[in-house]
Design a protein around this motif. Structure first.
Motif, PDB file in Angstrom:
ATOM      1  N   LYS A  18      24.539 -14.051  17.501  1.00  0.00           N
ATOM      2  CA  LYS A  18      24.509 -14.471  18.737  1.00  0.00           C
ATOM      3  C   LYS A  18      23.007 -14.574  18.370  1.00  0.00           C
ATOM      4  O   LYS A  18      22.048 -13.912  18.474  1.00  0.00           O
ATOM      5  N   ILE A  39      21.141 -26.430  15.403  1.00  0.00           N
ATOM      6  CA  ILE A  39      22.004 -26.356  16.449  1.00  0.00           C
ATOM      7  C   ILE A  39      21.112 -27.012  18.068  1.00  0.00           C
ATOM      8  O   ILE A  39      20.234 -26.600  17.887  1.00  0.00           O
ATOM      9  N   TYR A  85      29.933 -22.147  15.473  1.00  0.00           N
ATOM     10  CA  TYR A  85      29.409 -21.667  16.574  1.00  0.00           C
ATOM     11  C   TYR A  85      30.043 -21.709  18.314  1.00  0.00           C
ATOM     12  O   TYR A  85      30.277 -23.225  18.517  1.00  0.00           O
ATOM     13  N   ILE A 133      25.193 -18.358  23.101  1.00  0.00           N
ATOM     14  CA  ILE A 133      25.749 -18.563  21.833  1.00  0.00           C
ATOM     15  C   ILE A 133      26.020 -17.693  20.307  1.00  0.00           C
ATOM     16  O   ILE A 133      25.459 -17.131  20.593  1.00  0.00           O
ATOM     17  N   LYS A 176      28.381 -16.845  17.100  1.00  0.00           N
ATOM     18  CA  LYS A 176      28.634 -17.636  15.804  1.00  0.00           C
ATOM     19  C   LYS A 176      29.710 -17.037  14.496  1.00  0.00           C
ATOM     20  O   LYS A 176      29.198 -15.617  14.820  1.00  0.00           O
TER      21      LYS A 176
END
Length: 407
Positions: A28, A53, A289, A298, A300
């Motif tokens: 994260k 990303i 994600y 975020i 993952k």
């Protein structure tokens, strides 16, 4: 309730050949703030052909770009109405050439950029005519380069060329097939079929490339396959469908025809928990994600295959349970907190029976238990004796065995 063990109460019941998939938290990044790598309500996420990303950082009115590990690379945007400025960047998509398309919800437009944030084009404007929007939420690009926009306030989907030329639209306010109540997510599979998160109808609808209705699934609720405001959709390389289910605080996975496969997540701030999860994206290696908007981060994940119950069995200990000195046992433990091959399957159920087959206790295992469950036995109104445990999972696998309890 009574069950019949057919004389085999102390052996494993076979369910050969099954391995359950689950999604493991692997990382994260982010927290509330305005510095590089911090967020104020990250609500959109997309991945370019090189697996970089891009995050729509909603209330910071900017786009941030990261490595797959979450290292900050670049950013662009600020509050405003000019080219390259945003009032609330929401959805984000990237075409096969690497151009970045951003849904600017409160400017009611789409803006297009290079991978490094150089402005190239925009279209839209507030309204209900063709090519106009009222709070657009999401954007997707099909394999042929056509652009689809979830026009939230107009309850419709609009289709464009990559330069913003209007092609067609479908949908209106309502609950019938092909109608929407504020669609907030759109995604395209490898065949060009269009999937729409029909948010306030609590369902997913599937269409042809030009809006022909095919099927739908879901309704309001908490059970598998139902939703409390589905927000966004992602589709992996095998055309499996992932839906962010906002107020159930979870992600659900389906086949392309809407058959439920699995789910993960719950409300909270710990790893793998969510608070108003918004968008979801999948890279070429299968990493997932998630824009966890109100946790300002975020997260993952990666798919894992859980070892079958039958490979190693599930440890149950202490067995026998002895509540008297010097043992002074208080709990019986099922599974293992760290050994992946001995963990309980997520959402397993443990049932305790007496020797006559009467159900005495049901213990539910949740994802937050981490594959390990404790049963507080000391205060249970159980006499000394032999009891039967039965562990099942959603796939139908079963293990049964005996427990000795001595008080």
């Amino acid at each position: 309730m009574r069950v019949c063990f057919l004389g085999m109460i102390f052996v494993f019941i076979a369910s050969l050949g099954y391995s359950e998939e689950y999604y493991e938290f692997v990382g994260k990044w982010g927290e509330y703030g305005t510095s590089n790598g911090q967020f104020k309500y990250p609500v959109g996420i997309a991945i370019d052909p090189s697996n970089y990303i891009y995050v729509a950082d909603g209330r910071n009115c900017r786009i941030q770009k990261f490595t797959p590990q979450g290292s900050f690379i670049a950013k662009w945007g600020e509050y405003g109405t000019s080219n390259g400025q945003f009032k609330y960047p929401c959805g984000i998509a990237i075409d096969s050439s690497g151009y970045v398309y951003v849904v600017d919800a409160e400017n009611h437009c789409i803006q297009k950029f290079t991978q490094n944030g150089s402005f190239t084009a925009k279209w839209g404007g507030g309204g209900s005519s063709n090519g106009q929007f009222i709070h657009p939420c999401d954007i997707a690009i099909n394999p042929f380069g056509y652009v689809y926009v979830a026009d939230f306030g107009n309850s419709r989907i609009q289709k464009f060329t990559q330069n913003g030329d209007f092609i067609t639209k479908w949908g209106e306010y309502g609950t019938s097939n092909g109608q929407f109540i504020s669609p907030s997510g759109v995604a395209i599979d490898s065949f060009g079929y269009v999937y729409v998160a029909d948010t306030f109808n609590c369902r997913i609808q599937k269409f042809t490339q030009n809006g022909g209705f095919i099927t739908k699934w879901g309704e309001y609720g908490t059970s598998n396959g139902n939703f409390k405001s589905p927000c966004d959709i992602a589709i992996d390389s095998s055309d499996y469908i992932y839906v962010t289910d906002i107020w159930n605080y979870r992600i659900q996975k389906f086949t392309k025809d809407g058959s439920f496969i699995t789910k993960w997540g719950e409300y909270g701030t710990s790893n793998g928990q969510f608070n108003r999860l918004s968008d979801i994206a999948i890279d070429s290696s299968g990493y997932i994600y998630v824009a966890d908007a109100e946790n300002h981060r975020i997260q993952k994940f990666i798919k894992r295959i859980a070892a079958s119950y039958l490979k190693k069995g599930i440890p149950v200990y202490p067995n026998p349970f002895r509540s008297y000195p010097p043992y002074n046992h208080t709990k019986i433990k099922f599974g293992h907190p760290t050994d992946a091959e001995k963990k309980l399957t997520k959402e397993a159920t443990i049932r305790i029976y007496n020797i006559a087959g009467e159900l005495l206790k049901t213990i539910m295992v949740t994802p937050s238990d981490g594959g390990y469950k404790e049963w507080e036995v000391r205060n249970e109104p159980l006499a000394s004796g032999v009891y039967i445990y039965l562990i099942t999972n959603p796939a139908g696998e079963k293990i049964t065995g005996k427990i000795g309890i001595i008080k």
